[in-house]
Design a protein around this motif. Sequence first.
Motif, PDB file in Angstrom:
ATOM      1  N   VAL A  27       0.834  -1.196   0.000  1.00 33.42           N
ATOM      2  CA  VAL A  27       0.000   0.000   0.000  1.00 33.42           C
ATOM      3  C   VAL A  27       0.874   1.254   0.000  1.00 33.42           C
ATOM      4  O   VAL A  27       0.539   2.274  -0.620  1.00 33.42           O
ATOM      5  CB  VAL A  27      -0.948  -0.009   1.218  1.00 33.42           C
ATOM      6  N   THR A  28       2.023   1.194   0.683  1.00 32.04           N
ATOM      7  CA  THR A  28       2.909   2.349   0.758  1.00 32.04           C
ATOM      8  C   THR A  28       3.667   2.563  -0.541  1.00 32.04           C
ATOM      9  O   THR A  28       3.832   3.702  -1.007  1.00 32.04           O
ATOM     10  CB  THR A  28       3.911   2.171   1.912  1.00 32.04           C
ATOM     11  N   PHE A  29       4.119   1.473  -1.157  1.00 31.56           N
ATOM     12  CA  PHE A  29       5.005   1.583  -2.314  1.00 31.56           C
ATOM     13  C   PHE A  29       4.249   1.711  -3.636  1.00 31.56           C
ATOM     14  O   PHE A  29       4.743   2.350  -4.576  1.00 31.56           O
ATOM     15  CB  PHE A  29       5.917   0.345  -2.372  1.00 31.56           C
ATOM     16  N   TYR A  30       3.048   1.155  -3.712  1.00 34.12           N
ATOM     17  CA  TYR A  30       2.359   1.092  -4.996  1.00 34.12           C
ATOM     18  C   TYR A  30       2.074   2.464  -5.610  1.00 34.12           C
ATOM     19  O   TYR A  30       2.247   2.629  -6.828  1.00 34.12           O
ATOM     20  CB  TYR A  30       1.048   0.304  -4.877  1.00 34.12           C
ATOM     21  N   PRO A  31       1.598   3.480  -4.849  1.00 36.56           N
ATOM     22  CA  PRO A  31       1.346   4.781  -5.489  1.00 36.56           C
ATOM     23  C   PRO A  31       2.579   5.350  -6.190  1.00 36.56           C
ATOM     24  O   PRO A  31       2.466   5.911  -7.287  1.00 36.56           O
ATOM     25  CB  PRO A  31       0.909   5.667  -4.318  1.00 36.56           C
ATOM     26  N   VAL A  38       5.377   4.173 -13.430  1.00 35.93           N
ATOM     27  CA  VAL A  38       4.895   3.476 -14.629  1.00 35.93           C
ATOM     28  C   VAL A  38       4.214   4.455 -15.573  1.00 35.93           C
ATOM     29  O   VAL A  38       4.455   4.444 -16.786  1.00 35.93           O
ATOM     30  CB  VAL A  38       3.924   2.340 -14.226  1.00 35.93           C
ATOM     31  N   LEU A  39       3.360   5.315 -15.050  1.00 35.21           N
ATOM     32  CA  LEU A  39       2.655   6.284 -15.885  1.00 35.21           C
ATOM     33  C   LEU A  39       3.617   7.269 -16.546  1.00 35.21           C
ATOM     34  O   LEU A  39       3.366   7.738 -17.662  1.00 35.21           O
ATOM     35  CB  LEU A  39       1.622   7.046 -15.054  1.00 35.21           C
ATOM     36  N   SER A  40       4.717   7.570 -15.867  1.00 29.97           N
ATOM     37  CA  SER A  40       5.671   8.511 -16.453  1.00 29.97           C
ATOM     38  C   SER A  40       6.396   7.902 -17.647  1.00 29.97           C
ATOM     39  O   SER A  40       6.907   8.645 -18.498  1.00 29.97           O
ATOM     40  CB  SER A  40       6.692   8.946 -15.396  1.00 29.97           C
ATOM     41  N   PHE A  41       6.441   6.584 -17.731  1.00 36.78           N
ATOM     42  CA  PHE A  41       7.093   5.909 -18.859  1.00 36.78           C
ATOM     43  C   PHE A  41       6.081   5.409 -19.890  1.00 36.78           C
ATOM     44  O   PHE A  41       6.460   4.757 -20.852  1.00 36.78           O
ATOM     45  CB  PHE A  41       7.931   4.726 -18.367  1.00 36.78           C
ATOM     46  N   ASN A  42       4.817   5.704 -19.675  1.00 33.12           N
ATOM     47  CA  ASN A  42       3.775   5.266 -20.612  1.00 33.12           C
ATOM     48  C   ASN A  42       3.319   6.455 -21.454  1.00 33.12           C
ATOM     49  O   ASN A  42       3.314   7.592 -20.991  1.00 33.12           O
ATOM     50  CB  ASN A  42       2.583   4.690 -19.844  1.00 33.12           C
ATOM     51  N   GLY A  54      -6.842   4.324 -19.374  1.00 29.76           N
ATOM     52  CA  GLY A  54      -6.945   3.577 -18.128  1.00 29.76           C
ATOM     53  C   GLY A  54      -6.371   2.181 -18.249  1.00 29.76           C
ATOM     54  O   GLY A  54      -5.990   1.726 -19.330  1.00 29.76           O
ATOM     55  N   GLY A  55      -6.301   1.504 -17.112  1.00 24.85           N
ATOM     56  CA  GLY A  55      -5.839   0.122 -17.110  1.00 24.85           C
ATOM     57  C   GLY A  55      -4.337  -0.047 -16.997  1.00 24.85           C
ATOM     58  O   GLY A  55      -3.843  -1.177 -17.008  1.00 24.85           O
ATOM     59  N   VAL A  56      -3.571   1.038 -16.885  1.00 24.42           N
ATOM     60  CA  VAL A  56      -2.122   0.930 -16.706  1.00 24.42           C
ATOM     61  C   VAL A  56      -1.850   0.811 -15.215  1.00 24.42           C
ATOM     62  O   VAL A  56      -2.103   1.745 -14.450  1.00 24.42           O
ATOM     63  CB  VAL A  56      -1.393   2.165 -17.287  1.00 24.42           C
ATOM     64  N   THR A  57      -1.335  -0.339 -14.791  1.00 21.72           N
ATOM     65  CA  THR A  57      -1.186  -0.590 -13.359  1.00 21.72           C
ATOM     66  C   THR A  57       0.258  -0.852 -12.956  1.00 21.72           C
ATOM     67  O   THR A  57       0.894  -0.034 -12.310  1.00 21.72           O
ATOM     68  CB  THR A  57      -2.056  -1.786 -12.951  1.00 21.72           C
ATOM     69  N   PHE A  58       0.793  -2.032 -13.340  1.00 18.39           N
ATOM     70  CA  PHE A  58       2.115  -2.427 -12.846  1.00 18.39           C
ATOM     71  C   PHE A  58       3.226  -2.247 -13.868  1.00 18.39           C
ATOM     72  O   PHE A  58       4.395  -2.173 -13.504  1.00 18.39           O
ATOM     73  CB  PHE A  58       2.085  -3.897 -12.391  1.00 18.39           C
ATOM     74  N   TRP A  59       2.908  -2.189 -15.158  1.00 24.65           N
ATOM     75  CA  TRP A  59       3.923  -2.058 -16.200  1.00 24.65           C
ATOM     76  C   TRP A  59       3.430  -1.094 -17.272  1.00 24.65           C
ATOM     77  O   TRP A  59       2.231  -1.030 -17.536  1.00 24.65           O
ATOM     78  CB  TRP A  59       4.244  -3.417 -16.846  1.00 24.65           C
ATOM     79  N   THR A  92       0.444  13.799 -22.652  1.00 24.03           N
ATOM     80  CA  THR A  92      -0.642  14.555 -22.040  1.00 24.03           C
ATOM     81  C   THR A  92      -0.105  15.286 -20.822  1.00 24.03           C
ATOM     82  O   THR A  92       1.023  15.045 -20.371  1.00 24.03           O
ATOM     83  CB  THR A  92      -1.795  13.627 -21.607  1.00 24.03           C
ATOM     84  N   VAL A  93      -0.913  16.188 -20.287  1.00 26.18           N
ATOM     85  CA  VAL A  93      -0.514  16.941 -19.104  1.00 26.18           C
ATOM     86  C   VAL A  93      -0.234  16.004 -17.936  1.00 26.18           C
ATOM     87  O   VAL A  93       0.749  16.165 -17.203  1.00 26.18           O
ATOM     88  CB  VAL A  93      -1.614  17.956 -18.728  1.00 26.18           C
ATOM     89  N   LYS A  94      -1.080  14.998 -17.754  1.00 26.50           N
ATOM     90  CA  LYS A  94      -0.881  14.075 -16.640  1.00 26.50           C
ATOM     91  C   LYS A  94       0.430  13.311 -16.787  1.00 26.50           C
ATOM     92  O   LYS A  94       1.150  13.107 -15.797  1.00 26.50           O
ATOM     93  CB  LYS A  94      -2.053  13.080 -16.564  1.00 26.50           C
ATOM     94  N   ALA A  95       0.770  12.897 -17.992  1.00 28.92           N
ATOM     95  CA  ALA A  95       2.020  12.173 -18.218  1.00 28.92           C
ATOM     96  C   ALA A  95       3.223  13.043 -17.868  1.00 28.92           C
ATOM     97  O   ALA A  95       4.187  12.577 -17.249  1.00 28.92           O
ATOM     98  CB  ALA A  95       2.104  11.702 -19.669  1.00 28.92           C
TER      99      ALA A  95
END
Length: 295
Positions: free
Chosen positions: A24-28, A34-38, A46-51, A257-260
């Motif tokens: 729970v601590t490490f996942y966020p 992961v999102l920064s490399f996607n 949506g649906g981008v979780t672990f890789w 995108t802005v979020k990325a």
Amino acid sequence: MKLTLGDKVLKTIVYVVLTLLAFVTFYPFWNSLVLSFNTGSDTSLGGVTFWPRKFTFENYKIVFQESGIYHAYLITILRTIVGTFLAMFFTAMFAYAMSKKGIVFKKTYMVLAVITMFFNGGLIPYFIIVYNLHLYDTFMFLVIHGMINVYNMIIFRTFFMEMPDGLEESAKIDGCSNFGVFFRIVLPVSGPVIATLSLFTAVFLWNDWFIPAVFISNQELIPLQTLLVQIINTGATDNLIQNMNTFAQNMVENTVTVKALQMATMMVATLPILCIYPFLQKYFVKGVLVGSLKE
């Protein structure tokens, strides 16, 4: 020693709970990485979780094309180094004086110092004082804010009180003044506590964004963390996009995108200090024990 069934069950429960807590601590943080490399357009589905589903370096390329990032890095590094040095020096000097017997009004000074740990004059009076002292919008304010930390002072003071009196007495017999004792005897043997509190202070200065956001308006003096908050909260990411060349702009339209960009900027801001933690973790353990044996 053979574990009983109850001990095994308890041990299993402890491991499960700690594993869940670590996840729970490490996942966020991992998800942000992961999102920064996607690619941004794929992330929005949506649906981008672990890789990363569609791996790309474009987010980081755009971030590092913004010259303000490098300048903010420089300000943050300088603030952390200079601020930590000044904080350790003056806090240790104050604590050394408070650890000595016979200091006039020693108890009064300690009471006044401890009161500041629980009460303050408020942000507006503090802002007025800083402005009237001509420290507003200056680099000097960034390094002297919080220079005397009362909690750190108490830890220093307790550590100094545990030192053998013979060390200082022998130095004074050899002709050392009080300053000589402090610089030649006290500080050199205070390595563990200095290393521990330096780490705490450096982490605070690196992560602090609120004080620069309030007291610094010149973008040339904005630290990295404050710049990150501006990017996340005010949509300053648009400035990154506007400063790219034509090719990069075409890439943005399709992949970024802005979020990325926000995720990439956040990783750029936090990874350096996180990389230092594993090498200095032992000092955190020492920090819990330093000064805990004697008031």
